[in-house]
Enzyme design. Structure first.
Site, short mmCIF file in Angstrom:
data_model
loop_
_atom_site.label_atom_id
_atom_site.label_comp_id
_atom_site.label_asym_id
_atom_site.label_seq_id
_atom_site.Cartn_x
_atom_site.Cartn_y
_atom_site.Cartn_z
N CYS A 260 0.72 -0.95 0.13
CA CYS A 260 -0.22 -0.28 -0.34
C CYS A 260 0.91 1.31 0.28
CB CYS A 260 -0.97 0.02 1.36
SG CYS A 260 -2.01 -1.06 1.06
N ASN B 232 -0.23 -2.16 -7.58
CA ASN B 232 -0.16 -3.34 -6.40
C ASN B 232 -1.36 -3.91 -5.90
OD1 ASN B 232 0.19 -4.85 -3.33
ND2 ASN B 232 -0.83 -2.46 -2.50
N GLU B 233 -2.80 -3.64 -4.96
CA GLU B 233 -3.55 -3.98 -4.95
C GLU B 233 -5.06 -2.72 -5.91
OE1 GLU B 233 -3.96 -7.13 -0.58
OE2 GLU B 233 -4.85 -4.91 -0.24
#
Length: 631
Positions: free
Chosen positions: A224, A358-359
């Site tokens: 994050c 990232n996510e």
């Protein structure tokens, strides 16, 4: 037969599927104070006085410092060191006064007996002024060194101190013992004995723990942290290279999180970026790991502000990736290759993999990913791009990712899956990858860990969690033709500064130890071959592999039963495995057993030598892991 008497049948006549040479690695994110005050060896927090405002708007210029004596301390900005590092401190005193570093988060820093430390700083003073640097611990001074500062232009200074004793919570005091006035900036303090003895390098004991995992890759810098909480705080790798004094301090995404609402103070959690992309690449080289940088895709954390760069304004973010490739791989006569060479590494870092986002999840993410893919694949077809499957391993967002990949198989080398799940989930999903379509992008299990409880504070790094992870990892190995990379997350946790649990390695100012999960990762990472061997067993959690030349055979067996022993007879139909000396690594402990600073190796595998061949009996105690290496 689930447990009890059974057989392990191994077919040595034909090799099975190939195993990824990149299977096990590590994931680094600056969470839990993992970078500054952790892996990065600098002991001084906020040494440039450039911490900006925290998430609540408080000025943090003096964070982690306090006045000493009768000094008048002022943050100034007139004629700074450079246009990036705009703050510096002016110390003015009639007698003897100065400023004292409290360490990251006010925790001080550790010093070791008979070890040397280099204090570096920039300073100026109209008249010659003596600066005294004193190390304090337990309310008394333990070391001192002085230097004379003069001239009204910024100059670089170095002071060396040797500690006469070991102290876990030392502080650095900077004084003008004879009075006077001086401007000071860019203060750092490094052990001389860093990892590989690199100047401004990594903390040696933590770096060695990571190296000993023998990771095939390192994913960095997050997580994050890559996303940030605003457009301004998105991670920009270009701010993390060059001279450390010219790196732009950034807020940390983990400065404000759910733990702060529980009374934990993270307002001083910033990123100095002293541990930057050059250092990441260099560290990967030092530990023999492929670098796998993750780049911002034009989106902030979707769990919070969920800000997005419009598609028509995305080009600078795409250019950042293209420039990174040149920085890592370009010749020294290219713009960004020259910057790498100027930092001391004319040879390329041979970057091969890049994660885009990232996510992230959803249509808006894949729209942006495709824009990155179009330009990067055209200009650098040799770079393997990794896309994201989102925040979960199932559900609507995951299904959407699978649907996109089904229609765009050629647009990603691998897909990054994340799963933080219960012990039961890990055992129930041992065959998760058996039926994965091999024409789809390969799997990168980029973040996973067994969570023993929903509440973060109640999660334990115990042997039960490690055992369930080991069971699941045999399933990854049995599908390692398609599961290309896997790494536990998070990697590091500083004692007293936990923002997330569990983590692989725990440390304080002087000590470091591996959790039971660390030893599972280490044993699996250092005991697997290049191709699977066909096997059949009465236990579910088994993997067998071999080196290409057949020189070594690796057998991993996990017995998750709490009370039933398994006895397996090794059978090799069609061939005979002669009795040979084998290494037998046994990992067994009570389910709730953990390691600690008081007993860092309470839960640790034990290696024995035994004879093993066709017809041998292998006993796997309840709740245990056995790894056999036959040469």
């Amino acid at each position: 037969m689930e447990y009890g008497e059974g057989t392990l049948t191994i077919d040595l006549s034909k090799p099975g599927k190939p195993i990824s040479p990149m299977l096990y690695g590590v994931f680094f994110e600056d969470i839990n104070r993992a970078a500054d005050g952790g892996l990065y060896g600098n002991l001084i927090a906020n040494g440039s006085f450039d911490y900006g405002e925290d998430e609540d708007g408080n000025d943090m210029s003096f964070a982690d410092w306090e006045p000493s004596g009768d000094a008048e301390l002022t943050i100034k900005r007139k004629r700074p060191v450079n246009e990036i590092n705009t703050n510096y401190i002016n110390i003015k005193t009639l007698r003897s006064g100065g400023i004292r570093s409290k360490g990251f988060g006010g925790d001080g820093f550790g010093v070791r007996r008979d070890e040397g430390y280099r204090i570096s700083f920039k300073a100026r003073s109209v008249e010659n002024t003596v600066l005294s640097f004193r190390i304090w611990a337990d309310c008394r001074e333990i070391a001192e060194a002085s230097v004379s500062v003069g001239g009204n232009e910024w100059k670089d200074y170095n002071v060396y101190i040797k500690s006469p004793s070991t102290k876990p919570h030392a502080e650095l005091e900077i004084l003008l013992p004879l009075g006077g006035q001086a401007d000071i900036d860019c203060i750092t303090m490094f052990p001389l004995n860093t990892f590989k003895r690199r100047k401004n390098g990594m903390r040696k004991d933590i770096a060695r723990m990571i190296r000993d995992l023998k990771p095939k890759f390192m994913r960095f810098p997050g997580g994050c942290v890559v996303e940030g909480r605003s457009i301004a705080t998105m991670y920009n790798w270009k701010n993390s290279i060059g001279d450390v004094s010219e790196r732009r301090v950034n807020s940390n995404r983990w400065q404000l999180d759910e733990y702060q609402r529980k009374g934990r103070k993270n307002r001083d959690y910033f990123q100095s970026l002293g541990l930057g992309f050059y250092e990441y690449f260099q560290f990967c080289e030092d530990i023999g790991a492929e670098p796998v940088p993750v780049m911002n895709c034009g989106m902030t954390c979707q769990w919070h502000e969920a800000l997005k760069i419009p598609l028509e304004a995305l080009q600078p973010w795409i250019d950042d990736v293209l420039d990174l490739i040149e920085f890592a791989n370009g010749a020294p006569d290219t713009e960004w290759g020259a910057k790498r060479a100027g930092m001391g590494h004319p040879e390329p870092f041979n970057l091969k993999y890049i994660g885009i986002g990232n996510e992230q999840w959803g249509t808006e993410y894949f729209e942006r990913y495709e824009r990155f893919f179009e330009e990067i694949s055209e200009k650098h077809p040799e770079i393997k791009l990794i896309t994201s499957a989102g925040w979960n391993s199932e559900g609507e967002d995951f299904d959407l990712a699978v649907e996109w990949m089904n229609g765009n198989k050629e647009k990603a080398f691998a897909v990054d899956e994340h799963f933080y799940k219960s012990p039961e989930w890990f055992l129930e999903n041992i065959h998760r990858y058996d039926g994965y379509d091999r024409t789809m992008p390969k799997v990168f299990a980029g973040e996973y860990a067994c969570h023993t409880a929903k509440d973060i504070d109640e999660r334990r790094n115990n042997f039960k969690a490690a055992l369930c992870e080991a069971a699941f990892m045999t399933g990854m190995e049995n599908n390692a033709d398609h599961v290309w990379m896997a790494c536990y997350a998070p990697l590091l946790e500083k004692d007293g500064f936990e923002q997330w649990k569990p983590n692989l390695i725990r440390f304080n100012n002087l000590e470091v130890y591996g959790t039971p999960s660390y030893y599972v990762q280490k044993e699996f990472s250092t005991h697997y071959g290049s191709e699977l061997i066909r096997s059949d067993c009465d236990l579910d959690f088994v993997s067998v592999s071999s080196t290409t030349d057949g020189d070594r055979l690796f057998i991993k067996i996990v017995n998750t039963s709490a009370d039933k022993q398994a006895r397996l007879t090794l059978e090799t139909p069609g061939s005979v495995l002669e009795d040979a000396e084998a290494e037998e690594t046994v990992f067994r402990a009570a389910p709730e057993a953990e390691n600690s600073f008081e007993n860092p190796e309470a839960v640790k595998p034990v290696m024995n030598i035994r004879n093993l061949g066709t017809g041998s009996e292998i006993i796997i105690d309840s709740g245990s892991i056995i790894i056999l290496t036959i040469r």
